[in-house]
Design a protein around this motif. Structure first.
Motif, PDB file in Angstrom:
ATOM      1  N   ILE A 119       0.974  -1.084   0.084  1.00  0.00           N
ATOM      2  CA  ILE A 119      -0.069  -0.144   0.003  1.00  0.00           C
ATOM      3  C   ILE A 119       0.997   1.247  -0.015  1.00  0.00           C
ATOM      4  CG2 ILE A 119      -1.672   1.342   1.450  1.00  0.00           C
ATOM      5  CD1 ILE A 119      -3.061  -1.178   2.160  1.00  0.00           C
ATOM      6  N   GLY A 120       1.839   1.453   0.736  1.00  0.00           N
ATOM      7  CA  GLY A 120       2.898   2.634   1.004  1.00  0.00           C
ATOM      8  C   GLY A 120       3.409   2.692  -0.464  1.00  0.00           C
ATOM      9  N   ARG A 121       4.073   1.813  -0.920  1.00  0.00           N
ATOM     10  CA  ARG A 121       4.843   1.991  -2.203  1.00  0.00           C
ATOM     11  C   ARG A 121       3.814   2.290  -3.416  1.00  0.00           C
ATOM     12  NH1 ARG A 121       9.599  -1.446  -4.394  1.00  0.00           N
ATOM     13  NH2 ARG A 121      11.007  -0.059  -3.610  1.00  0.00           N
ATOM     14  N   LEU A 122       2.722   1.861  -3.201  1.00  0.00           N
ATOM     15  CA  LEU A 122       1.721   2.156  -4.373  1.00  0.00           C
ATOM     16  C   LEU A 122       1.243   3.416  -4.306  1.00  0.00           C
ATOM     17  CD1 LEU A 122       0.482   0.851  -6.991  1.00  0.00           C
ATOM     18  CD2 LEU A 122      -1.388   0.014  -5.579  1.00  0.00           C
ATOM     19  N   ALA A 123       1.128   3.689  -3.026  1.00  0.00           N
ATOM     20  CA  ALA A 123       0.441   5.107  -2.779  1.00  0.00           C
ATOM     21  C   ALA A 123       1.613   6.312  -3.306  1.00  0.00           C
ATOM     22  CB  ALA A 123       0.116   5.363  -1.339  1.00  0.00           C
ATOM     23  N   SER A 124       2.819   5.959  -3.050  1.00  0.00           N
ATOM     24  CA  SER A 124       3.807   7.010  -3.296  1.00  0.00           C
ATOM     25  C   SER A 124       4.323   6.817  -4.761  1.00  0.00           C
ATOM     26  CB  SER A 124       5.073   6.609  -2.343  1.00  0.00           C
ATOM     27  OG  SER A 124       5.588   5.372  -2.817  1.00  0.00           O
ATOM     28  N   GLN A 125       3.968   5.843  -5.546  1.00  0.00           N
ATOM     29  CA  GLN A 125       4.265   5.798  -7.058  1.00  0.00           C
ATOM     30  C   GLN A 125       3.364   6.482  -8.065  1.00  0.00           C
ATOM     31  OE1 GLN A 125       4.892   1.497  -7.558  1.00  0.00           O
ATOM     32  NE2 GLN A 125       7.270   1.992  -7.110  1.00  0.00           N
ATOM     33  N   ASN A 126       2.152   6.743  -7.355  1.00  0.00           N
ATOM     34  CA  ASN A 126       0.905   7.219  -8.064  1.00  0.00           C
ATOM     35  C   ASN A 126       0.453   8.742  -7.566  1.00  0.00           C
ATOM     36  OD1 ASN A 126       0.285   5.008  -9.861  1.00  0.00           O
ATOM     37  ND2 ASN A 126       0.449   3.951  -8.082  1.00  0.00           N
ATOM     38  N   GLN A 127       0.360   9.677  -8.399  1.00  0.00           N
ATOM     39  CA  GLN A 127      -0.168  10.798  -7.995  1.00  0.00           C
ATOM     40  C   GLN A 127      -1.227  10.841  -7.277  1.00  0.00           C
ATOM     41  OE1 GLN A 127       1.761  13.489  -7.981  1.00  0.00           O
ATOM     42  NE2 GLN A 127       0.196  14.983  -7.010  1.00  0.00           N
ATOM     43  N   VAL A 128      -2.257  10.218  -7.693  1.00  0.00           N
ATOM     44  CA  VAL A 128      -3.648  10.050  -7.053  1.00  0.00           C
ATOM     45  C   VAL A 128      -4.073   8.483  -6.930  1.00  0.00           C
ATOM     46  CG1 VAL A 128      -6.151  10.480  -7.022  1.00  0.00           C
ATOM     47  CG2 VAL A 128      -4.489  12.175  -7.753  1.00  0.00           C
ATOM     48  N   MET A 129      -4.071   8.067  -5.704  1.00  0.00           N
ATOM     49  CA  MET A 129      -4.087   6.502  -5.469  1.00  0.00           C
ATOM     50  C   MET A 129      -5.434   6.388  -4.708  1.00  0.00           C
ATOM     51  SD  MET A 129      -2.953   3.533  -6.064  1.00  0.00           S
ATOM     52  CE  MET A 129      -4.040   2.306  -5.968  1.00  0.00           C
ATOM     53  N   ILE A 130      -6.364   5.565  -5.333  1.00  0.00           N
ATOM     54  CA  ILE A 130      -7.794   5.403  -4.357  1.00  0.00           C
ATOM     55  C   ILE A 130      -7.766   3.555  -4.204  1.00  0.00           C
ATOM     56  CG2 ILE A 130      -9.949   5.564  -4.316  1.00  0.00           C
ATOM     57  CD1 ILE A 130      -9.909   7.876  -6.383  1.00  0.00           C
ATOM     58  N   PHE A 131      -7.811   3.344  -3.083  1.00  0.00           N
ATOM     59  CA  PHE A 131      -8.160   2.054  -2.594  1.00  0.00           C
ATOM     60  C   PHE A 131      -9.724   1.744  -2.521  1.00  0.00           C
ATOM     61  CE2 PHE A 131      -3.742   2.613  -1.701  1.00  0.00           C
ATOM     62  CZ  PHE A 131      -3.042   1.581  -1.978  1.00  0.00           C
ATOM     63  N   THR A 132     -10.170   0.784  -3.023  1.00  0.00           N
ATOM     64  CA  THR A 132     -11.791   0.793  -3.281  1.00  0.00           C
ATOM     65  C   THR A 132     -12.262  -0.737  -3.168  1.00  0.00           C
ATOM     66  OG1 THR A 132     -11.872   0.103  -5.464  1.00  0.00           O
ATOM     67  CG2 THR A 132     -11.630   2.737  -4.944  1.00  0.00           C
ATOM     68  N   LYS A 133     -13.543  -0.999  -3.103  1.00  0.00           N
ATOM     69  CA  LYS A 133     -14.113  -2.205  -3.425  1.00  0.00           C
ATOM     70  C   LYS A 133     -15.052  -2.091  -4.342  1.00  0.00           C
ATOM     71  CE  LYS A 133     -13.713  -4.149   1.465  1.00  0.00           C
ATOM     72  NZ  LYS A 133     -14.445  -4.931   2.621  1.00  0.00           N
ATOM     73  N   SER A 134     -15.260  -3.136  -5.185  1.00  0.00           N
ATOM     74  CA  SER A 134     -16.081  -2.912  -6.426  1.00  0.00           C
ATOM     75  C   SER A 134     -17.408  -2.786  -6.083  1.00  0.00           C
ATOM     76  CB  SER A 134     -15.657  -4.293  -7.369  1.00  0.00           C
ATOM     77  OG  SER A 134     -16.158  -5.537  -6.386  1.00  0.00           O
ATOM     78  N   THR A 135     -18.017  -3.211  -4.955  1.00  0.00           N
ATOM     79  CA  THR A 135     -19.223  -3.074  -4.350  1.00  0.00           C
ATOM     80  C   THR A 135     -19.838  -1.972  -3.692  1.00  0.00           C
ATOM     81  OG1 THR A 135     -18.725  -4.537  -2.501  1.00  0.00           O
ATOM     82  CG2 THR A 135     -19.566  -5.672  -4.431  1.00  0.00           C
ATOM     83  N   CYS A 136     -18.773  -1.155  -3.665  1.00  0.00           N
ATOM     84  CA  CYS A 136     -19.059  -0.118  -2.802  1.00  0.00           C
ATOM     85  C   CYS A 136     -19.336   1.302  -3.434  1.00  0.00           C
ATOM     86  CB  CYS A 136     -17.783   0.308  -1.823  1.00  0.00           C
ATOM     87  SG  CYS A 136     -17.620   2.128  -1.130  1.00  0.00           S
ATOM     88  N   CYS A 137     -20.567   1.686  -3.096  1.00  0.00           N
ATOM     89  CA  CYS A 137     -20.991   3.201  -3.979  1.00  0.00           C
ATOM     90  C   CYS A 137     -20.343   4.260  -3.652  1.00  0.00           C
ATOM     91  CB  CYS A 137     -22.670   3.151  -3.718  1.00  0.00           C
ATOM     92  SG  CYS A 137     -22.901   3.589  -1.802  1.00  0.00           S
ATOM     93  N   MET A 138     -19.914   4.335  -2.285  1.00  0.00           N
ATOM     94  CA  MET A 138     -18.960   5.618  -2.109  1.00  0.00           C
ATOM     95  C   MET A 138     -17.588   5.602  -2.733  1.00  0.00           C
ATOM     96  SD  MET A 138     -19.207   8.405  -0.733  1.00  0.00           S
ATOM     97  CE  MET A 138     -20.706   8.174   0.259  1.00  0.00           C
ATOM     98  N   CYS A 139     -17.285   4.300  -2.898  1.00  0.00           N
ATOM     99  CA  CYS A 139     -16.045   4.214  -3.625  1.00  0.00           C
ATOM    100  C   CYS A 139     -16.136   4.679  -5.200  1.00  0.00           C
ATOM    101  CB  CYS A 139     -15.447   2.658  -3.692  1.00  0.00           C
ATOM    102  SG  CYS A 139     -14.835   2.175  -2.080  1.00  0.00           S
ATOM    103  N   HIS A 140     -17.462   4.334  -5.695  1.00  0.00           N
ATOM    104  CA  HIS A 140     -17.619   4.789  -7.261  1.00  0.00           C
ATOM    105  C   HIS A 140     -17.884   6.053  -7.064  1.00  0.00           C
ATOM    106  CE1 HIS A 140     -19.291   4.722 -11.238  1.00  0.00           C
ATOM    107  NE2 HIS A 140     -20.407   5.459 -10.493  1.00  0.00           N
ATOM    108  N   THR A 141     -18.498   6.769  -6.337  1.00  0.00           N
ATOM    109  CA  THR A 141     -18.578   8.146  -6.114  1.00  0.00           C
ATOM    110  C   THR A 141     -17.299   8.946  -6.246  1.00  0.00           C
ATOM    111  OG1 THR A 141     -20.951   7.895  -4.823  1.00  0.00           O
ATOM    112  CG2 THR A 141     -19.808  10.084  -4.852  1.00  0.00           C
ATOM    113  N   ILE A 142     -16.448   8.570  -5.137  1.00  0.00           N
ATOM    114  CA  ILE A 142     -15.342   9.295  -5.017  1.00  0.00           C
ATOM    115  C   ILE A 142     -14.332   9.318  -6.038  1.00  0.00           C
ATOM    116  CG2 ILE A 142     -12.993   9.359  -3.750  1.00  0.00           C
ATOM    117  CD1 ILE A 142     -15.576  10.727  -2.177  1.00  0.00           C
ATOM    118  N   THR A 143     -14.325   7.936  -6.778  1.00  0.00           N
ATOM    119  CA  THR A 143     -13.596   7.667  -8.045  1.00  0.00           C
ATOM    120  C   THR A 143     -14.186   8.791  -9.229  1.00  0.00           C
ATOM    121  OG1 THR A 143     -13.102   5.684  -7.256  1.00  0.00           O
ATOM    122  CG2 THR A 143     -12.729   5.950  -9.604  1.00  0.00           C
ATOM    123  N   THR A 144     -15.418   8.793  -9.321  1.00  0.00           N
ATOM    124  CA  THR A 144     -16.024   9.412 -10.341  1.00  0.00           C
ATOM    125  C   THR A 144     -15.839  10.881 -10.130  1.00  0.00           C
ATOM    126  OG1 THR A 144     -17.976   7.840 -10.773  1.00  0.00           O
ATOM    127  CG2 THR A 144     -18.342  10.049 -11.397  1.00  0.00           C
TER     128      THR A 144
END
Length: 115
Positions: free
Chosen positions: A24-49
């Motif tokens: 998680i730490g490395r991936l977060a530092s390697q990407n300007q904007v990194m979002i960890f989500t779940k495919s079934t989470c409507c709030m995850c979809h909202t934030i990504t959108t």
């Protein structure tokens, strides 16, 4: 808008990430904007959108599709994300979940924060 998607397990195998944070730490530092989500989470979809509508193409990791997803969720919770997803990192720094993201967005500080 299409998003970059990643699987932590594949990255760990190629880059020999330490298992303590499951990449998680490395991936977060390697990407300007990194979002960890779940495919079934409507709030995850909202934030990504939201980021997409702001013209930002985040990298998204759907932890429920990763074999280490449960462990990753525990790491995100230990970092202070409650609930664990969506968890947004900008410039390698944890912004937080939907409340923190929306607060920054509504106050006009989300975009400057990413720079």
């Amino acid at each position: 808008m299409k998003y970059n998607t990643v699987t932590i397990t594949g990255l760990m195998e190629r880059n020999h990430f330490p298992p303590s944070d499951f990449g998680i730490g490395r991936l977060a530092s390697q990407n300007q904007v990194m979002i960890f989500t779940k495919s079934t989470c409507c709030m995850c979809h909202t934030i990504t959108t939201l980021f997409g509508r702001l013209g930002i193409k985040p990298t998204v990791c759907e932890i429920d599709h990763d074999p280490n997803g449960r462990e990753m969720e525990k790491v995100l919770t230990r970092l202070g994300c409650k609930p664990a997803v969506p968890a947004v990192f900008i410039g390698g720094k944890l912004v937080g979940g939907p409340n923190e993201v929306m607060t920054r967005h509504l106050s006009g500080t989300l975009i400057p924060f990413k720079k």
